[in-house]
Structures are given as structure tokens and as C-alpha cells.
Write a protein that holds these residues in place. Structure first.
Motif, PDB file in Angstrom:
ATOM      1  N   GLN A 101       0.907  -1.255  -0.026  1.00  0.00           N
ATOM      2  CA  GLN A 101      -0.163   0.057  -0.194  1.00  0.00           C
ATOM      3  C   GLN A 101       0.822   1.188  -0.031  1.00  0.00           C
ATOM      4  O   GLN A 101       1.695   1.318   0.817  1.00  0.00           O
ATOM      5  N   GLU A 102       0.812   1.947  -1.082  1.00  0.00           N
ATOM      6  CA  GLU A 102       1.452   3.217  -1.211  1.00  0.00           C
ATOM      7  C   GLU A 102       0.969   4.406  -0.113  1.00  0.00           C
ATOM      8  O   GLU A 102      -0.032   4.154   0.397  1.00  0.00           O
ATOM      9  N   PRO A 103       1.660   5.194   0.263  1.00  0.00           N
ATOM     10  CA  PRO A 103       1.204   6.163   1.344  1.00  0.00           C
ATOM     11  C   PRO A 103      -0.125   6.878   0.830  1.00  0.00           C
ATOM     12  O   PRO A 103      -0.245   7.222  -0.118  1.00  0.00           O
ATOM     13  N   THR A 104      -1.153   6.621   1.994  1.00  0.00           N
ATOM     14  CA  THR A 104      -2.515   7.094   1.652  1.00  0.00           C
ATOM     15  C   THR A 104      -2.711   7.916   2.949  1.00  0.00           C
ATOM     16  O   THR A 104      -2.655   7.610   3.944  1.00  0.00           O
ATOM     17  N   ARG A 105      -3.492   9.028   2.413  1.00  0.00           N
ATOM     18  CA  ARG A 105      -3.896   9.891   3.667  1.00  0.00           C
ATOM     19  C   ARG A 105      -5.343   9.241   4.143  1.00  0.00           C
ATOM     20  O   ARG A 105      -6.131   9.102   3.037  1.00  0.00           O
ATOM     21  N   MET A 106      -5.508   9.106   5.340  1.00  0.00           N
ATOM     22  CA  MET A 106      -6.737   8.707   5.776  1.00  0.00           C
ATOM     23  C   MET A 106      -7.002   9.750   7.001  1.00  0.00           C
ATOM     24  O   MET A 106      -6.886   9.550   8.271  1.00  0.00           O
ATOM     25  N   GLY A 107      -7.640  10.823   6.540  1.00  0.00           N
ATOM     26  CA  GLY A 107      -7.908  12.079   7.526  1.00  0.00           C
ATOM     27  C   GLY A 107      -6.733  12.438   8.012  1.00  0.00           C
ATOM     28  O   GLY A 107      -5.965  12.957   7.195  1.00  0.00           O
ATOM     29  N   PRO A 108      -6.596  12.587   9.501  1.00  0.00           N
ATOM     30  CA  PRO A 108      -5.468  13.159  10.077  1.00  0.00           C
ATOM     31  C   PRO A 108      -4.053  12.079  10.012  1.00  0.00           C
ATOM     32  O   PRO A 108      -2.935  12.502  10.403  1.00  0.00           O
ATOM     33  N   VAL A 109      -4.149  10.792   9.351  1.00  0.00           N
ATOM     34  CA  VAL A 109      -2.996  10.179   9.513  1.00  0.00           C
ATOM     35  C   VAL A 109      -2.568   9.686   8.069  1.00  0.00           C
ATOM     36  O   VAL A 109      -3.761   9.623   6.888  1.00  0.00           O
ATOM     37  N   THR A 110      -1.491   9.280   7.730  1.00  0.00           N
ATOM     38  CA  THR A 110      -1.121   8.891   6.511  1.00  0.00           C
ATOM     39  C   THR A 110      -0.315   7.559   6.950  1.00  0.00           C
ATOM     40  O   THR A 110       0.449   7.462   7.449  1.00  0.00           O
ATOM     41  N   THR A 111      -0.814   6.630   6.170  1.00  0.00           N
ATOM     42  CA  THR A 111      -0.332   5.132   6.229  1.00  0.00           C
ATOM     43  C   THR A 111       0.259   4.578   4.896  1.00  0.00           C
ATOM     44  O   THR A 111      -0.033   4.846   4.042  1.00  0.00           O
ATOM     45  N   ALA A 112       1.457   3.699   5.128  1.00  0.00           N
ATOM     46  CA  ALA A 112       1.711   2.976   4.048  1.00  0.00           C
ATOM     47  C   ALA A 112       2.057   1.507   4.616  1.00  0.00           C
ATOM     48  O   ALA A 112       2.158   1.274   5.777  1.00  0.00           O
ATOM     49  N   VAL A 113       1.793   0.557   3.833  1.00  0.00           N
ATOM     50  CA  VAL A 113       1.993  -0.963   4.212  1.00  0.00           C
ATOM     51  C   VAL A 113       3.189  -1.526   3.377  1.00  0.00           C
ATOM     52  O   VAL A 113       3.226  -1.501   2.095  1.00  0.00           O
ATOM     53  N   LEU A 114       4.132  -2.237   4.156  1.00  0.00           N
ATOM     54  CA  LEU A 114       5.490  -2.716   3.530  1.00  0.00           C
ATOM     55  C   LEU A 114       5.499  -4.317   3.906  1.00  0.00           C
ATOM     56  O   LEU A 114       4.758  -4.729   4.850  1.00  0.00           O
ATOM     57  N   ASP A 115       6.121  -4.901   3.001  1.00  0.00           N
ATOM     58  CA  ASP A 115       6.512  -6.443   3.175  1.00  0.00           C
ATOM     59  C   ASP A 115       7.771  -6.570   3.918  1.00  0.00           C
ATOM     60  O   ASP A 115       8.825  -5.867   3.432  1.00  0.00           O
ATOM     61  N   ASP A 116       7.797  -7.001   5.141  1.00  0.00           N
ATOM     62  CA  ASP A 116       9.065  -7.146   5.836  1.00  0.00           C
ATOM     63  C   ASP A 116      10.012  -8.302   5.367  1.00  0.00           C
ATOM     64  O   ASP A 116      11.082  -8.559   6.099  1.00  0.00           O
ATOM     65  N   THR A 117       9.759  -9.107   4.362  1.00  0.00           N
ATOM     66  CA  THR A 117      10.591 -10.099   3.880  1.00  0.00           C
ATOM     67  C   THR A 117      10.463 -11.459   4.847  1.00  0.00           C
ATOM     68  O   THR A 117      11.167 -12.342   4.501  1.00  0.00           O
ATOM     69  N   CYS A 118       9.858 -11.236   5.904  1.00  0.00           N
ATOM     70  CA  CYS A 118      10.067 -12.172   6.872  1.00  0.00           C
ATOM     71  C   CYS A 118       8.499 -12.939   7.074  1.00  0.00           C
ATOM     72  O   CYS A 118       8.116 -13.601   8.136  1.00  0.00           O
ATOM     73  N   GLY A 119       7.640 -12.613   6.338  1.00  0.00           N
ATOM     74  CA  GLY A 119       6.183 -13.105   6.344  1.00  0.00           C
ATOM     75  C   GLY A 119       5.081 -12.252   6.871  1.00  0.00           C
ATOM     76  O   GLY A 119       4.017 -12.773   7.100  1.00  0.00           O
ATOM     77  N   ASN A 120       5.501 -11.069   6.877  1.00  0.00           N
ATOM     78  CA  ASN A 120       4.424 -10.155   7.402  1.00  0.00           C
ATOM     79  C   ASN A 120       4.261  -8.767   6.842  1.00  0.00           C
ATOM     80  O   ASN A 120       5.234  -8.437   6.025  1.00  0.00           O
ATOM     81  N   LEU A 121       3.106  -8.233   6.787  1.00  0.00           N
ATOM     82  CA  LEU A 121       2.910  -6.807   6.156  1.00  0.00           C
ATOM     83  C   LEU A 121       2.904  -5.905   7.376  1.00  0.00           C
ATOM     84  O   LEU A 121       2.546  -6.338   8.683  1.00  0.00           O
ATOM     85  N   ILE A 122       3.634  -4.973   7.291  1.00  0.00           N
ATOM     86  CA  ILE A 122       4.007  -3.964   8.423  1.00  0.00           C
ATOM     87  C   ILE A 122       3.444  -2.479   7.895  1.00  0.00           C
ATOM     88  O   ILE A 122       3.988  -1.985   6.986  1.00  0.00           O
ATOM     89  N   GLN A 123       2.647  -1.858   8.822  1.00  0.00           N
ATOM     90  CA  GLN A 123       2.348  -0.607   8.626  1.00  0.00           C
ATOM     91  C   GLN A 123       3.025   0.540   9.092  1.00  0.00           C
ATOM     92  O   GLN A 123       3.490   0.320  10.217  1.00  0.00           O
ATOM     93  N   ILE A 124       3.418   1.586   8.301  1.00  0.00           N
ATOM     94  CA  ILE A 124       3.771   2.796   8.879  1.00  0.00           C
ATOM     95  C   ILE A 124       2.845   3.809   8.854  1.00  0.00           C
ATOM     96  O   ILE A 124       2.119   3.964   8.082  1.00  0.00           O
ATOM     97  N   ALA A 125       2.918   4.727  10.008  1.00  0.00           N
ATOM     98  CA  ALA A 125       2.008   5.789   9.943  1.00  0.00           C
ATOM     99  C   ALA A 125       2.412   6.995  10.699  1.00  0.00           C
ATOM    100  O   ALA A 125       3.208   7.094  11.668  1.00  0.00           O
ATOM    101  N   SER A 126       1.988   8.110   9.986  1.00  0.00           N
ATOM    102  CA  SER A 126       2.277   9.532  10.427  1.00  0.00           C
ATOM    103  C   SER A 126       1.095  10.354  10.824  1.00  0.00           C
ATOM    104  O   SER A 126       0.166  10.186   9.823  1.00  0.00           O
ATOM    105  N   HIS A 127       1.180  11.071  11.983  1.00  0.00           N
ATOM    106  CA  HIS A 127      -0.032  11.950  12.075  1.00  0.00           C
ATOM    107  C   HIS A 127       0.251  13.054  11.298  1.00  0.00           C
ATOM    108  O   HIS A 127       1.558  13.796  11.799  1.00  0.00           O
ATOM    109  N   GLU A 128      -0.628  14.030  10.913  1.00  0.00           N
ATOM    110  CA  GLU A 128      -0.232  15.331  10.137  1.00  0.00           C
ATOM    111  C   GLU A 128      -0.729  16.285  11.044  1.00  0.00           C
ATOM    112  O   GLU A 128      -1.692  16.388  11.661  1.00  0.00           O
TER     113      GLU A 128
END
Length: 128
Positions: A101-128
């Protein structure tokens, strides 16, 4: 009460340590042998005495199907706070990280989802 340790299940502790330190930028905290596995934790360099992330082996029979179901549905296992999700995604992309998931604005938060290469999806998030 506070959170001291949380975990992410990984398919290979050595590979996970390399990804979480060399790519994401966490610092190794504990590496204690425990039979076939290790008590292997990383921390944020911004909070070296803060919450530890345990890179826990996914050997229990229930774990892999759980992880596979989350990935199949596009659900991140956990979320990490960053100052700027778009800038962090760009930095990580330059290091070879794949995003589901590319960086996506969701109200006051922007999130993106990455593959950690170890079998998981990990979200990164920033509050704007």
C-alpha cells in the motif's frame, strides 16, 4: 502499566535482524540463545530504553496460517510511527523495500504498508 515487549513473528531470525536493523533502522538490543531460537529484540534508536520488538520465530503450528491469512487479506501485523510516512516510504523504497500500500492519507493520518521479507505486512503511519 506500560508495554515493555511486543513481538512480530518471523520465519528466520537472522534475516529478520538484518531487515529490521539494516533496512528499517532499528538497533539490536538483546540476543540471548534459547535452544534452537533466540530472545532477539530490537529497539528504536530514538528510544533505546523503550519498548522492545521481539523477533519471534514463527515455528508454532498456528502462527504460519495466521500470518498467511493476514497477508492474503492485506492486513498489517503491526504499525510503526514515523514522522512522515511518505518520506519514510521513499527512503525505504530506495533500500529495496516493497510496499503493498503506497502512502495514503486517511483523515489526519497517512499510512503505508510494507513487506518485511519475513512473512509479515507492516504499517508505517504518521499523524499530520
Amino acid at each position: 502499566m506500560r508495554i515493555n515487549v511486543t513481538n512480530v513473528f518471523v520465519d528466520d531470525q537472522d534475516k529478520a535482524l538484518k531487515f529490521y536493523t539494516d533496512v528499517l533502522g532499528f538497533q539490536a538490543k538483546n540476543d540471548i540463545p534459547l535452544g534452537d531460537a533466540r530472545w532477539l529484540t530490537v529497539v528504536s534508536p530514538e528510544e533505546p530504553d523503550g519498548t522492545e520488538l521481539l523477533l519471534e520465530p514463527d515455528g508454532h503450528p498456528a502462527v504460519r496460517p495466521f500470518k498467511e491469512a493476514l497477508v492474503a487479506d492485506g492486513i498489517p501485523y503491526t504499525s510503526f510511527a514515523v514522522a512522515d510516512a511518505s518520506a519514510e516510504a521513499e527512503r525505504l523504497r530506495e533500500r529495496g523495500v516493497t510496499f503493498t500500500q503506497e502512502p495514503t492519507r486517511m483523515g489526519p493520518v497517512t499510512t503505508a504498508v510494507l513487506d518485511d521479507t519475513c512473512g509479515n505486512l507492516i504499517q508505517i503511519a504518521s499523524h499530520e
